[in-house]
Motif scaffolding. Structure first.
Motif, PDB file in Angstrom:
ATOM      1  N   GLU A  28       5.413   1.487  -9.294  1.00 38.32           N
ATOM      2  CA  GLU A  28       6.808   1.364  -9.737  1.00 38.32           C
ATOM      3  C   GLU A  28       7.340  -0.045  -9.474  1.00 38.32           C
ATOM      4  OE1 GLU A  28       8.082   6.045  -8.992  1.00 38.32           O
ATOM      5  OE2 GLU A  28       8.301   4.551  -7.398  1.00 38.32           O
ATOM      6  N   TYR A  29       6.976  -0.595  -8.325  1.00 40.83           N
ATOM      7  CA  TYR A  29       7.404  -1.952  -7.995  1.00 40.83           C
ATOM      8  C   TYR A  29       6.848  -2.945  -9.013  1.00 40.83           C
ATOM      9  CZ  TYR A  29       8.306  -6.114  -5.134  1.00 40.83           C
ATOM     10  OH  TYR A  29       8.743  -7.344  -4.684  1.00 40.83           O
ATOM     11  N   ARG A  42      10.165   3.999   2.086  1.00 41.31           N
ATOM     12  CA  ARG A  42      10.659   3.178   0.990  1.00 41.31           C
ATOM     13  C   ARG A  42      10.766   4.039  -0.268  1.00 41.31           C
ATOM     14  NH1 ARG A  42      13.230  -1.115   2.229  1.00 41.31           N
ATOM     15  NH2 ARG A  42      12.448  -2.390   0.524  1.00 41.31           N
ATOM     16  N   LEU A  63       4.012   2.473   2.495  1.00 40.85           N
ATOM     17  CA  LEU A  63       5.369   2.592   1.946  1.00 40.85           C
ATOM     18  C   LEU A  63       5.965   3.967   2.239  1.00 40.85           C
ATOM     19  CD1 LEU A  63       4.973   0.825  -1.524  1.00 40.85           C
ATOM     20  CD2 LEU A  63       6.257  -0.022   0.451  1.00 40.85           C
ATOM     21  N   ARG A  64       5.147   5.004   2.166  1.00 41.57           N
ATOM     22  CA  ARG A  64       5.650   6.354   2.472  1.00 41.57           C
ATOM     23  C   ARG A  64       6.045   6.454   3.938  1.00 41.57           C
ATOM     24  NH1 ARG A  64       1.480   7.881  -1.090  1.00 41.57           N
ATOM     25  NH2 ARG A  64       0.039   8.271   0.641  1.00 41.57           N
ATOM     26  N   TYR A  82       9.908   3.628  -3.493  1.00 38.66           N
ATOM     27  CA  TYR A  82       9.115   3.248  -4.659  1.00 38.66           C
ATOM     28  C   TYR A  82       7.646   3.244  -4.262  1.00 38.66           C
ATOM     29  CZ  TYR A  82       9.640  -1.017  -1.947  1.00 38.66           C
ATOM     30  OH  TYR A  82       9.667  -1.915  -0.903  1.00 38.66           O
ATOM     31  N   THR A  83       6.800   3.284  -5.276  1.00 44.99           N
ATOM     32  CA  THR A  83       5.363   3.097  -5.084  1.00 44.99           C
ATOM     33  C   THR A  83       5.017   1.677  -5.525  1.00 44.99           C
ATOM     34  OG1 THR A  83       4.829   3.834  -7.322  1.00 44.99           O
ATOM     35  CG2 THR A  83       4.954   5.534  -5.601  1.00 44.99           C
ATOM     36  N   THR A  84       3.803   1.248  -5.238  1.00 49.22           N
ATOM     37  CA  THR A  84       3.391  -0.082  -5.698  1.00 49.22           C
ATOM     38  C   THR A  84       3.392  -0.150  -7.224  1.00 49.22           C
ATOM     39  OG1 THR A  84       1.078   0.622  -5.483  1.00 49.22           O
ATOM     40  CG2 THR A  84       2.018  -0.648  -3.653  1.00 49.22           C
ATOM     41  N   ASP A  88       0.865  -1.185   0.000  1.00 50.92           N
ATOM     42  CA  ASP A  88       0.000   0.000   0.000  1.00 50.92           C
ATOM     43  C   ASP A  88       0.900   1.233   0.000  1.00 50.92           C
ATOM     44  OD1 ASP A  88      -2.871   1.213   0.723  1.00 50.92           O
ATOM     45  OD2 ASP A  88      -1.362   2.215   1.964  1.00 50.92           O
ATOM     46  N   ASP A  89       0.602   2.196  -0.844  1.00 54.29           N
ATOM     47  CA  ASP A  89       1.488   3.353  -1.009  1.00 54.29           C
ATOM     48  C   ASP A  89       1.604   4.208   0.252  1.00 54.29           C
ATOM     49  OD1 ASP A  89       2.148   2.658  -3.582  1.00 54.29           O
ATOM     50  OD2 ASP A  89       0.637   3.950  -4.524  1.00 54.29           O
TER      51      ASP A  89
END
Length: 449
Positions: free
Chosen positions: A278-279, A272, A267-268, A274-276, A263-264
Motif C-alpha cells: 500500500e505504501y 502502522r 509494520l504490524r 499500511y502494508t509495504t 517489512d509487513d
C-alpha cells in the motif's frame, strides 16, 4: 524591561509553539535574550519522544536554574505533560504547564512570583477536544514560515508516547489557518510549511472540511508562492488529497512520508496503518503527479522482533522506493509504550550495525537524487549567508544558502538583499550534501520550477 529566554527541544511543532509563546511575552513588554544570558524568565519547551529526550530536558532545566537562581523557570511541552511530578521535583522549577493552556503562561508566572510557590498547571490532555489557537506572524531569522494546522494523534503506534503527550487529534479552524497564512504573506514570507503532530490528519475531526480543502484555499492566497507539507502519512494520501495536490501550482515537490519499517510483519507489530504494498502504491501515485519529487522518510531499525531477514527485506524495500533522503533511528525503548514491553528486543550492538547499513544506503540515495539535477536551473529561496563558501570562492565574495522546492540545499554567490526572494540558480556541482550554483535571474513574483 523584563527579559525572557527560551530553549526548545524536539520537533518543528515545538519550535512553532515556542515562537507563539514568545509573542505572548512580547505583547507584555518583554525583551528576548539568548538562553545563555541571564534572564528574568526561562521557558524550556521539552521533548519526550524517547527516554533520552527526558534526560536532555532535565539537563536544560537545571542549566536555567543555575544561570539565574532568582529567575522564574517555566517548563512546558511533552515531558512536562507526561511527567509533571518529575519536573516539579527539580529544585528551582516554578511553573509546569504541559501541552495545553499556554495562553495563560504569563498568568502562572505572576502567580509563582506572588506566592513564591510552584504552579502545576498540567491538565488531562486526553480530555482536551479543542485546538489551542496560538498565532505566529513572524519568525526570528527565518524566510520560511511554519504554520501549525493541527495537534494530537489518534494512531497509538506501539513505539510512540506522543498521543499521551499531545492528546487526541484536534484540527485548527480553517478561518484561523487562512487568516494566519494571509498575515504571513503580508509580512513577506514566500513559503509556508504546514506542520502539526499528525499534519496529514488535518480535518478528520471537522465537519466536511479536510486537508484537500485547505490546500486549495491556501493556494489562492496572493503572496504565498510555496506551500510545503512537513509530513504526511501514506494512509492519508487519499484520492482527494492527490487531486488537490495536482491542482496546486504552489505545492512543493517534497513529501516526507514516514515509513518506519520496510517489512509487513514489523509494520504490524508497530501498529502502522499500511502494508509495504500500500505504501509503494501511494508513492507511485505521488510520483505520477510530481515525477521528480523528493520523497523523504523515517526508518526505525532494530524494532523488537525484527529478524535479520526482516531487516534485509526493509533495506531492499527502501532501495526499491528510491527515497531522496532517510532519517534513520535505532529503536529506543520509551517507557509507557507497548513496544518497550515486547519480547525479542534487539541487542544494542546489532541495532548499531543495522543503523550503519541503512545510513550507508542513505548516502547513496541522497547523492543519486542530487546528481540528477546537475546542470539544471531551479528556483532557490535563500535563507541566509552561506557559512562555508567554496574554497575557491573569490576573496570577499558573499555566498547565500537556501532551498529549492524539492528540498535541495543550494549555495550560490549573490547579494544579501536576495535573502527571502526566489532566485533562479543553475546547479553546477555537488559538494557533499550541498549543490553549488550560479544565479541566473531573480524570480518574481511567481515561482518557477
Amino acid at each position: 524591561m523584563p527579559t525572557v529566554a527560551f530553549y526548545t527541544l524536539g520537533c518543528k511543532v515545538n519550535a512553532y509553539e515556542t515562537e507563539a509563546i514568545w509573542r505572548l511575552f512580547e505583547q507584555r513588554g518583554y525583551t528576548r535574550v539568548d538562553f545563555e544570558d541571564e534572564a528574568d524568565v526561562y521557558v524550556i519547551n521539552t521533548c519526550t519522544v524517547t527516554n533520552t529526550g527526558d534526560q536532555k530536558s532535565r539537563k536544560i532545566i537545571r542549566r536555567a536554574v543555575r544561570k539565574n537562581p532568582d529567575a522564574v523557570v517555566a517548563v512546558t511541552g511533552c515531558y512536562a505533560q507526561t511527567s509533571p511530578a518529575e519536573v516539579l521535583a527539580i529544585p528551582g522549577v516554578d511553573v509546569v504547564i504541559g501541552t495545553t493552556g499556554r495562553n495563560r503562561l504569563l498568568e502562572y508566572i505572576e502567580e509563582a512570583r506572588r506566592t513564591r510557590r510552584p504552579v502545576n498547571a498540567v491538565t488531562n490532555i486526553m480530555k482536551v477536544r479543542e485546538y489551542e489557537n496560538l498565532t505566529v506572524t513572524k519568525f526570528a531569522e527565518r524566510t520560511r514560515a511554519f504554520l501549525k494546522i493541527q495537534e494530537g494523534c489518534n494512531n497509538f503506534c506501539t513505539f510512540c508516547i506522543i498521543p499521551w503527550a499531545k492528546g487526541l487529534a484536534r484540527s485548527r479552524r480553517p478561518e484561523d489557518v487562512l487568516a494566519e497564512a494571509r498575515a504571513l504573506a503580508e509580512a513577506g514570507y514566500r513559503e509556508i510549511v504546514l506542520t502539526g503532530t499528525h499534519t496529514g490528519g488535518y480535518g478528520e475531526d471537522l465537519d466536511g472540511y479536510r486537508l484537500s480543502d485547505l490546500l486549495r484555499d491556501l493556494s489562492r492566497i496572493d503572496g504565498i508562492e510555496r506551500i510545503r507539507i512537513s509530513s504526511i502519512e501514506a494512509s492519508q494520501l487519499t484520492d482527494d488529497v492527490f487531486e488537490a495536490m495536482a491542482a496546486s501550482e504552489k505545492l512543493c515537490r517534497h513529501f516526507h512520508v514516514p515509513l518506519q519499517a520496510g517489512d509487513d510483519a514489523v509494520l504490524r507489530r508497530m501498529r502502522r496503518k499500511y502494508t509495504t504494498g500500500e505504501y509503494a502504491a501511494r508513492i507511485e501515485r505521488l510520483r505520477e503527479i510530481f515525477p521528480e519529487a523528493a520523497i523523504t522518510t523515517d526508518v526505525i531499525v532494530g524494532f523488537p522482533g525484527e529478524t535479520e531477514a526482516m531487516f534485509e527485506a526493509g533495506v531492499r524495500f527502501v532501495e526499491q522506493i528510491g527515497f531522496s533522503e532517510l532519517h534513520v533511528f535505532p529503536y529506543s525503548k520509551r517507557s509507557g509504550t507497548p513496544a518497550a514491553r515486547m519480547p525479542d528486543q534487539v541487542p544494542e550492538p546489532e541495532k548499531k550495525r543495522r543503523v550503519q547499513t541503512m545510513l550507508a544506503l542513505n548516502e547513496r540515495l541522497k547523492a543519486a537524487y542530487r546528481r540528477k539535477f546537475l546542470g539544471r536551473v531551479l528556483s532557490v529561496l535563500p535563507e541566509a549567508r552561506e557559512a562555508k563558501p567554496p574554497a575557491d570562492a573569490d576573496a570577499g565574495e558573499v555566498w547565500l544558502a537556501g532551498l529549492t522546492d524539492n528540498y535541495l540545499r543550494v549555495s550560490f554567490p549573490g547579494d544579501p538583499s536576495l535573502i527571502g526572494e526566489l532566485v533562479r540558480v543553475r546547479l553546477d556541482a555537488l559538494d557533499g550534501e550541498v549543490l553549488r550554483g550560479t544565479p541566473v535571474r531573480l524570480l518574481s513574483p511567481v515561482a518557477g520550477a
